[in-house]
Every structure is written in C-alpha cells, then in structure tokens.
Design a protein around this motif. Structure first.
Motif, mmCIF file in Angstrom:
data_model
loop_
_atom_site.group_PDB
_atom_site.id
_atom_site.type_symbol
_atom_site.label_atom_id
_atom_site.label_comp_id
_atom_site.label_asym_id
_atom_site.label_seq_id
_atom_site.Cartn_x
_atom_site.Cartn_y
_atom_site.Cartn_z
ATOM 1 N N CYS A 47 -3.873 4.084 -2.845
ATOM 2 C CA CYS A 47 -4.438 5.074 -3.776
ATOM 3 C C CYS A 47 -3.323 5.750 -4.553
ATOM 4 O O CYS A 47 -3.388 5.907 -5.774
ATOM 5 C CB CYS A 47 -5.235 6.124 -3.009
ATOM 6 S SG CYS A 47 -6.752 5.473 -2.308
ATOM 7 N N ALA A 48 -2.280 6.162 -3.842
ATOM 8 C CA ALA A 48 -1.167 6.858 -4.476
ATOM 9 C C ALA A 48 -0.611 6.038 -5.635
ATOM 10 O O ALA A 48 -0.359 6.558 -6.729
ATOM 11 C CB ALA A 48 -0.070 7.107 -3.446
ATOM 12 N N ASP A 89 2.049 7.213 2.181
ATOM 13 C CA ASP A 89 2.830 7.268 3.422
ATOM 14 C C ASP A 89 2.826 5.925 4.136
ATOM 15 O O ASP A 89 3.807 5.559 4.782
ATOM 16 C CB ASP A 89 2.355 8.395 4.351
ATOM 17 C CG ASP A 89 0.851 8.397 4.576
ATOM 18 O OD1 ASP A 89 0.104 8.347 3.586
ATOM 19 O OD2 ASP A 89 0.429 8.457 5.750
ATOM 20 N N GLY A 90 1.753 5.149 3.988
ATOM 21 C CA GLY A 90 1.750 3.804 4.570
ATOM 22 C C GLY A 90 2.782 2.939 3.877
ATOM 23 O O GLY A 90 3.581 2.239 4.512
ATOM 24 N N ASP A 91 2.795 3.024 2.576
ATOM 25 C CA ASP A 91 3.729 2.282 1.752
ATOM 26 C C ASP A 91 5.185 2.613 2.128
ATOM 27 O O ASP A 91 6.013 1.723 2.314
ATOM 28 C CB ASP A 91 3.462 2.685 0.292
ATOM 29 C CG ASP A 91 3.884 1.651 -0.705
ATOM 30 O OD1 ASP A 91 3.085 0.755 -1.001
ATOM 31 O OD2 ASP A 91 5.029 1.733 -1.184
ATOM 32 N N ASN A 117 -0.832 11.454 2.802
ATOM 33 C CA ASN A 117 -2.179 11.879 3.223
ATOM 34 C C ASN A 117 -2.430 11.485 4.673
ATOM 35 O O ASN A 117 -3.553 11.525 5.150
ATOM 36 C CB ASN A 117 -3.256 11.297 2.293
ATOM 37 C CG ASN A 117 -3.157 9.789 2.196
ATOM 38 O OD1 ASN A 117 -2.442 9.151 2.967
ATOM 39 N ND2 ASN A 117 -3.874 9.203 1.252
ATOM 40 N N VAL A 119 -2.701 8.797 6.160
ATOM 41 C CA VAL A 119 -3.704 7.763 6.401
ATOM 42 C C VAL A 119 -3.522 6.640 5.375
ATOM 43 O O VAL A 119 -2.981 6.872 4.292
ATOM 44 C CB VAL A 119 -5.120 8.403 6.308
ATOM 45 C CG1 VAL A 119 -5.546 8.602 4.871
ATOM 46 C CG2 VAL A 119 -6.142 7.617 7.085
ATOM 47 N N ALA A 121 -5.339 5.164 2.905
ATOM 48 C CA ALA A 121 -6.615 5.526 2.282
ATOM 49 C C ALA A 121 -7.299 4.331 1.621
ATOM 50 O O ALA A 121 -8.479 4.089 1.850
ATOM 51 C CB ALA A 121 -6.395 6.647 1.277
ATOM 52 N N LEU A 122 -6.552 3.579 0.828
ATOM 53 C CA LEU A 122 -7.207 2.512 0.046
ATOM 54 C C LEU A 122 -7.816 1.423 0.927
ATOM 55 O O LEU A 122 -8.765 0.764 0.548
ATOM 56 C CB LEU A 122 -6.231 1.913 -0.971
ATOM 57 C CG LEU A 122 -6.862 1.044 -2.064
ATOM 58 C CD1 LEU A 122 -7.890 1.817 -2.888
ATOM 59 C CD2 LEU A 122 -5.812 0.478 -2.998
HETATM 60 C C1 LIG Z 1 1.611 -6.818 2.124
HETATM 61 C C2 LIG Z 1 0.351 -6.049 2.088
HETATM 62 N N1 LIG Z 1 -0.243 -5.684 3.237
HETATM 63 C C3 LIG Z 1 -1.390 -4.986 3.207
HETATM 64 C C4 LIG Z 1 -1.950 -4.642 2.007
HETATM 65 C C5 LIG Z 1 -3.268 -3.915 2.001
HETATM 66 N N2 LIG Z 1 -3.136 -2.528 1.626
HETATM 67 C C6 LIG Z 1 -3.456 -2.108 0.388
HETATM 68 S S1 LIG Z 1 -3.314 -0.471 0.224
HETATM 69 C C7 LIG Z 1 -2.835 -0.280 1.826
HETATM 70 C C8 LIG Z 1 -2.586 1.052 2.448
HETATM 71 C C9 LIG Z 1 -2.103 2.050 1.539
HETATM 72 O O1 LIG Z 1 -1.861 3.203 2.265
HETATM 73 P P1 LIG Z 1 -0.841 4.271 1.745
HETATM 74 O O2 LIG Z 1 0.408 3.612 1.344
HETATM 75 O O3 LIG Z 1 -0.733 5.343 2.740
HETATM 76 O O4 LIG Z 1 -1.491 4.781 0.390
HETATM 77 P P2 LIG Z 1 -2.869 5.563 0.163
HETATM 78 O O5 LIG Z 1 -3.895 4.542 -0.140
HETATM 79 O O6 LIG Z 1 -3.158 6.328 1.398
HETATM 80 O O7 LIG Z 1 -2.563 6.431 -1.006
HETATM 81 C C10 LIG Z 1 -2.789 -1.500 2.465
HETATM 82 C C11 LIG Z 1 -2.432 -1.645 3.880
HETATM 83 C C12 LIG Z 1 -1.297 -5.052 0.827
HETATM 84 N N3 LIG Z 1 -1.765 -4.774 -0.378
HETATM 85 N N4 LIG Z 1 -0.158 -5.735 0.901
#
Ligand SMILES: Cc1ncc(C[n+]2csc(CCOP(=O)(O)OP(=O)(O)O)c2C)c(N)n1
Lengths: 261, 495
Positions: A47-48, A89-91, A117, A119, A121-122
């Motif tokens: 999402c970010a 934060d996942g990124d 966040n 989590v 989210a996306l």
């Molecule tokens: C290599 C890879 N693994 C998994 C994904 C699936 N994926 C898309 S968005 C996401 C999570 C994003 O979380 P975050 O970075 O915290 O951002 P947010 O959506 O919370 O803003 C994942 C795991 C992907 N696109 N590429």
C-alpha cells in the motif's frame, strides 16, 4: 522552482481516510520547495508503495523489498539527483532488511521513508517484523509469538547518520523531509502510519511527543538509543509514549562522493 | 608438433606465475600457446596444476599426455607421472619456481634475455628471481625443441580479460558484483581500469542488490554490467525480470561452474544454458550470447551492450570457468562497434504501466504493453542478422558436423584439425537463435559436444529447428575436454 505538475491522472486506491494520504500530501508539500525535475522517487510494493502512482516524479516503482539498492543505483548513476525512497514496514524490515542495514553503512545521500503500519496491508493483514506479540490474523490464529524488532535501534546500531521518526501528518512529513534535505547522507525516517483495516489505530497519535521540543540533543548517541527504546512497538498501553523527531544526526563520508577516487 | 607442459604444486608455490612467464615468452616469440588452470577451492596447500600446450600452429586446448612435468612437490609426480609420455621429462626437486623457469627456458631453447624480460615485468624480488632463474638455466643441459623466433602480433589473454575489454570498449559506466568464482577475476580486471577509463566498480551486499542497483544506474543512462556465476545469478533473476518489464538495459555476465547449488566452485561446466534462456518469471525479450574464446568474449560482450542499449532489454553473456581462466593466443583483430547510450530517466514501473508510468490493471493496456515487448523480439531477430550468429570451421562441404557452443570450441577445433569431411558448427547466439543452422544440419551426421549431462543445446536445437541430434559426447566431471581424448571419441562416433 519548477512549476512541474506533481499530480497524475491515477486516482488513489488507498482506503478512505488512510494515513497514507497525509504522507502523500506532506511529500507533495515538500516537493513544492524543490526542483522536482531533479528529484526521483523509488518505491517498493505494498500500500505504501502506491505513492509512486500519485506523484508525477521520475523514478522507479521497484520490487518488494528492493527500494534501497535501486536508490543507490540512481545516486551512483547521477549523484546530483535527489532520491527519495518509500517502503512499507514489510518491504523495509522483512523482505528488504539486508539492504537497510547496508544502506546505513554505505551512507549514500538517499532520503528513505518507511510507512510503518505494523502489518502487511496489501496482502490483507499478515504480521510483519514490527507487529506486536499476540497479534492475530487468519494466518496466525494462534497469535504472533515473536516480539517485534525495533528498527530505530537497529538503524542506530548500524551507524545510520540520520535517524528520525514522525507521525503520518502533512506538517510532520514536510518538516522532517526539509531537515533530511539539509543532511548529507542516508536518512532513515520512520513514519507511524496506523492501518485502519488490519491494524486499527488504538490511539497512536495521542501517545506521541516531540523529542526536540523536550530538548533532546540529536548528537547524543546514548540518549538517542535510550529514546528509541522508549517505544517498543508492543501496542498501545496507558503509559505508552512514542517519541518523535530526529533521534540522531551525524555527518559521515557519502558513498557516491568517494567513487573513482 | 604440440608440446604439453604440466606445472603442479600446492597453492601458494607459484605455479601460475611460472606458467604465465613461459606462456608469455612463447607467445612473444611467435608461438601459439594455450593454458588452463586446475585449482581447488582453497588458499594454501592442496594440489593445483596448470597445463600449457604450445605449438607453432594455432592451439586452443590441452592434451591428456605431457612432454614435460614440472613438479613443485612430490604429490605432482605421484598424481601425473602416469600421463607423462615415454620420452617425457620430469623436472623436480627442492627448488623455487624461478629455478624451474630457468630450466624450462633452456629446455625450449628460449634465450635467457627473454626470461629476464619477464622477470622485470614481475617487479617483485627481481634480483633473487634472476639468480634462481640463472641457476636453473645453467644447470639444464638438454634442449628438446627449437621454438619459433619471430616477433608476432599475437597476444595472450584469458576469457575474463576479454569480457572486461569488451565492457570497457562499450563504454561501461558501472560494474556491480558480489564475488563468485569464476566471475571474480573480472572484478579485479575492471577495478584496476576504473579510474583511467572513468567508470565505477562497486561490490554490494548480495547479488539481489547488485542487479537492482544496476537497474537504478541504468535508469540514469549509465551502461551497466553485472557479473556472477550460477548461484549468484539465481539471486539476480527477480532483477532480470524487473529489467524485462521496465525495459532497462543491463548486461549480465554468467560465468558457469558445475551446479546445482554450490556444485564445484573452481571447475567448469555448461549447465546453465537453460538458466540463461529461461530464468526469471514472465515473458520478455532478452539476448543470450555464448563466447568460445577471449576474442569472442570481447566481441560478444560488446554486442550484448549494443543489443541491450538499442532494444532496452537484458543481455546475458555466457561463459564458463574454462573460458574465464584459461589463456589463449589471439591473432585476429577484435571487432567492436560503438554503443550509444539510449536511456533517459523517466517513470519506470515493475507493474504494467499506463502512459504516465502509473500501475494499471486495464486489460487493453496490459495487452498493448506485452505486444510492444514481443515486437522487440522480432526487431532483435532482424538486427541480429547483421552479426555472425554461428561459425563454421573446417571443410565447409563436409557431411559430418560437430556442433557445440562456448568453451568446448577449443578442444573441438584441435580434435578435428586433421580430420577430413568433418566441420564444426559453433553457435554464438543462443537467443536470438540462428534457426538457419537447419540447412547445415539437414541430412548430415551430427555429433553434439557439450560440457553437461543433459545435452541442453540438443534440446534447444530440437525446439528451434525440429532436428533431434542423436550422437552426443558429454563431459560432466567439472573438467574441460582434452583434444586428444575428444578426437578419439569423435572418431568412435563417426565410425
Ligand atoms: C517478492 C514478493 N513477495 C511477496 C509479494 C507480495 N506482497 C505484495 S505487498 C506485500 C506486503 C506489503 O507490506 P508492507 O511492505 O508492510 O506495505 P503495506 O502494504 O503495509 O503498506 C507483499 C508480501 C511481492 N509482491 N513480491
């Protein structure tokens, strides 16, 4: 300053009221004071990262976790370019953690914002490395067993020369970016961005306070570590205090300035 | 007459310096020299050896039997004596490598002045080396051959140096890498040239960072190369896919060694052809070129840069340990073409994107984007016709064809040198593939030579031409083909 139109035709797909809108507005406000033609943004996936679609700036919407090496590549290719990175934060802390540690070490002149966040989210709400113990979603019906990491402490320990945290608020984002612009080197800026859907806001903003206003000396590393420890990402309790501001700042040699020498 | 000299000893006793000195002097004296290195993944001790083959005619490979063995330790004699020819000579004893250099120069009737000149180039410990060399030279009483003595325009170079030269002549802006044998020496080669030639050599935290930073720099208009072996390339594949959709040029040097996984770190293989062709998710155009000697390495690296920039696609230069680290005598002029830089910073997206560079899920735009990328495949195909996509050696009208790619070229050329009615077809362009080889193979006896266990090229030929190659000579023990052994195997297949 450039009169470049910073808007795109792409309508935001964030949830109504998402704190990401504040970050977007803050970044655009900041860009009004910059030569946008000489600015580039790099985003991850999540999402970010969608912020890429809502700002008409050159750059790359990169892969999940791969914001920082792409930023580095841009700075190596054109050291004069002002480069801004955006991650969730996942990124930043899961898929991209190795790059984050090394970005602090390289100290390329990159401004990096992590929308935290707590989590993923996306991908609809799984826990990240900064999610609190006990958090539960469909993938973790038994609850998260692990304690959250503290990215600010990690960045301080990794030798990052600019460590800051703000809340997802137009003014705060704009202000911290202006501070970061006057710092030569890698800037780590965590933005507390509660997710309305998957990690509901249990009153983060009210728990925040500004460390500069309470007299923090940002050249004091020990004090920076102590303040970073004050909030451990374990959710909001009655006595929670979330320090915001510039925790630490110190100039160091810049990566791209040392090439070919 | 081909002379085969083996230099063996534990790592750290200087067999490489010794081999280089003799090789250089022979080349500078008008001879043709080829030498390969067999070394283990360790720093001191163990058993390393080099085999140097020379002749007054072109040589591209080694043989299995030696005329001279230089044993820097007892182990060398133990391991290799069985391959010494009846008339062969063994030089051994507790001596320095420079002492043996002296003896070898005498043995091969090379003037001591030539040796002195080589020692000068070394710079380090000149006086001590000279003394040792002189001692060896004086103590050697035999002389076995009369080597050529004219000043040639030959030069002595290995595959990695060829690739480095190709990159520099193409105007490389940044080389990103993480060390991995056998691609590591390129880091050294390029690092030494960066200041003079105004480019950067940068080592990052891992191969994912390498490819992604490469893409970032490419977006600013820099010409970028990245380099690794199979394991590192695996990590790069998400980035290659990213280069595919963002349409950003990048040249990847994939230097093969035996896999899977860590495989055998310091040995050779051709097991990653399919990896180069098929790696990375999604469909996008790419270039895959395979070099068979250092001259081709230089030219094909240049062509990778050319295609990559012109069509904004990833390009892979395929090599292997045998090509990368063996020294060859090159006597033809290298041809390189100018590579204009084509990228200007814009909005690049790993998602399918609209005209503003924003992510889109619109089916028409998705289809249009994919078709635009596919169209490049056709344009690349057309452009590639201007280049030599395959080479034919030997009797052009021959009814028997040996087919191969990459570093097996050397052993094949030497093996078929005296054979009649046999030609060698070497494929340089793996993608875009020269489908026209069909006419060279139709109604002919075809024998495939490959350094792998599954005959990957045979599969590719079948896919592209419908021709199934039945006769296969495969080697997959980490070692390169040797000319004399290969010759026997080919003769067996031809019967
Ligand atoms: C290599 C890879 N693994 C998994 C994904 C699936 N994926 C898309 S968005 C996401 C999570 C994003 O979380 P975050 O970075 O915290 O951002 P947010 O959506 O919370 O803003 C994942 C795991 C992907 N696109 N590429």
């Amino acid at each position: 300053m450039s009169p470049q139109n910073l808007n795109t035709n792409c309508p935001p797909t964030w949830c109504p009221g998402c704190w990401n809108f504040q970050i977007l507005a803050g970044f655009k406000k900041f860009l009004e004071t910059q030569d946008a033609k000489n600015c580039a943004m790099v985003t991850g996936i999540g999402c970010a990262a969608k912020i890429f679609d809502y700002v008409n700036l050159n750059g790359l919407n990169s892969l999940h976790g791969r914001v920082l090496p792409v930023c580095l590549g841009l700075k190596v290719g054109n050291p004069k370019l002002n480069v801004f990175g955006f991650s969730g934060d996942g990124d930043a802390y899961a898929e991209g953690m190795e790059h984050l540690i090394h970005a602090a070490r390289y100290n390329s002149n990159i401004k990096y914002l992590v929308h935290n966040n707590q989590v993923f989210a996306l991908t609809v709400g799984q826990p990240t490395p900064t999610t609190e113990t006990g958090f539960s979603d469909k993938t973790t019906p038994l609850g998260v067993k692990l304690p959250p990491i503290n990215p600010l402490k990690i960045m301080l320990a990794a030798g990052c020369g600019f460590v800051a945290r703000v809340f997802a608020d137009v003014k705060q984002v704009d202000a911290v970016l202006k501070e970061a612009m006057s710092h030569k080197g890698f800037c780590f800026i965590e933005v507390i961005q509660p997710c309305l859907i998957f990690h509901p806001d249990t009153g983060y903003k009210e728990k925040t306070y500004n460390i500069q206003e309470s007299g923090h000396d940002k050249t004091n590393f020990t004090e920076a570590m102590r303040l970073a420890e004050q909030f451990d990402y374990s959710g909001i309790k009655s006595d929670t205090r979330i320090p915001l501001g510039i925790f630490y700042q110190k100039e160091k040699p810049v990566f791209e300035e040392q090439l070919k020498r | 007459m081909r002379w085969n000299v083996l230099f063996g000893g534990p790592a750290g006793t200087g067999p490489n310096v010794l081999t280089n000195i003799l090789g250089q002097a022979l080349v500078e004296h008008g001879n043709h020299v080829f030498y390969s290195r067999d070394y283990q993944s360790l720093i001191r001790g163990g058993h390393n050896f080099n085999v140097l083959t020379f002749s007054n005619e072109p040589v591209w490979s080694n043989d299995s039997e030696y005329d001279v063995i230089v044993a820097l330790d007892d182990n060398t004699e133990k391991l290799h004596r069985k391959n010494l020819k009846k008339s062969g000579i063994i030089l051994k004893g507790e001596h320095t490598n420079m002492y043996f250099a002296g003896r070898l120069f005498k043995l091969f009737c090379l003037d001591f002045k030539l040796l002195e000149a080589q020692l000068k180039k070394l710079e380090k410990r000149f006086d001590e080396n000279l003394r040792e060399a002189k001692k060896g030279y004086d103590e050697e009483k035999k002389s076995v051959c009369q080597v050529k003595g004219q000043k040639p325009d030959h030069y002595f170079i290995n595959g990695n140096q060829g690739i480095s030269r190709g990159a520099i002549k193409s105007g490389i802006g940044v080389y990103y890498a993480y060390p991995m044998t056998p691609a590591t020496p390129i880091l050294n080669e390029l690092a030494a040239e960066q200041v003079k030639n105004n480019f950067s050599v940068i080592e990052l935290e891992n191969e994912i960072a390498v490819v992604m930073a490469g893409i970032g720099s490419s977006a600013t208009g820099k010409k970028v190369m990245i380099g690794t072996s199979g394991g590192g390339y695996d990590l790069m594949t998400e980035g290659i896919s990213m280069a595919g959709i963002t349409e950003l040029p990048i040249v990847a040097y994939l230097s093969q060694r035996p896999g899977p996984a860590t495989g055998v770190a310091t040995y050779t293989a051709q097991g990653d052809l399919r990896l180069a062709l098929n790696s990375s998710h999604g469909e996008f155009p790419r270039i895959v070129l395979a070099a068979g000697d250092p001259k081709e390495a230089e030219e094909l690296t240049n062509q990778c840069f050319y295609f990559s920039q012109k069509f904004k696609v990833p390009a892979i230069i395929l090599g292997d340990k045998h090509l990368a680290e063996s020294f060859y005598t090159i006597h033809e002029k290298v041809e390189v073409i100018p590579v204009p830089s084509t990228v200007r910073l814009g909005r690049f997206n790993s998602y399918e994107k609209d005209s503003q560079g924003c992510a889109t899920e619109n089916p028409e735009i998705i289809k249009k984007n994919i078709e635009a990328r596919l169209k490049k495949t056709k344009e690349i195909e057309k452009e590639s016709k201007k280049f030599q996509k395959y080479k034919v050696y030997g009797d052009k009208n021959a009814k028997k064809v040996i087919i191969g790619w990459g570093s097996t070229k050397g052993a094949v050329l030497d093996a078929i040198k005296e054979m009649k009615n046999v030609k060698f077809l070497q494929i340089l362009y793996m993608e875009p593939f020269p489908i026209e080889i069909k006419k060279e193979l139709d109604k002919k006896k075809v024998i495939l030579v490959e350094n792998n266990s599954t005959a990957q090229l045979a599969g590719l030929i079948a896919e592209k031409t419908g021709i199934f190659v039945e006769n296969k000579i495969l080697r997959y023990d980490g070692r390169p083909f040797l000319a004399d052994e290969l010759k026997k195997e080919i003769e067996k297949e031809l019967k």
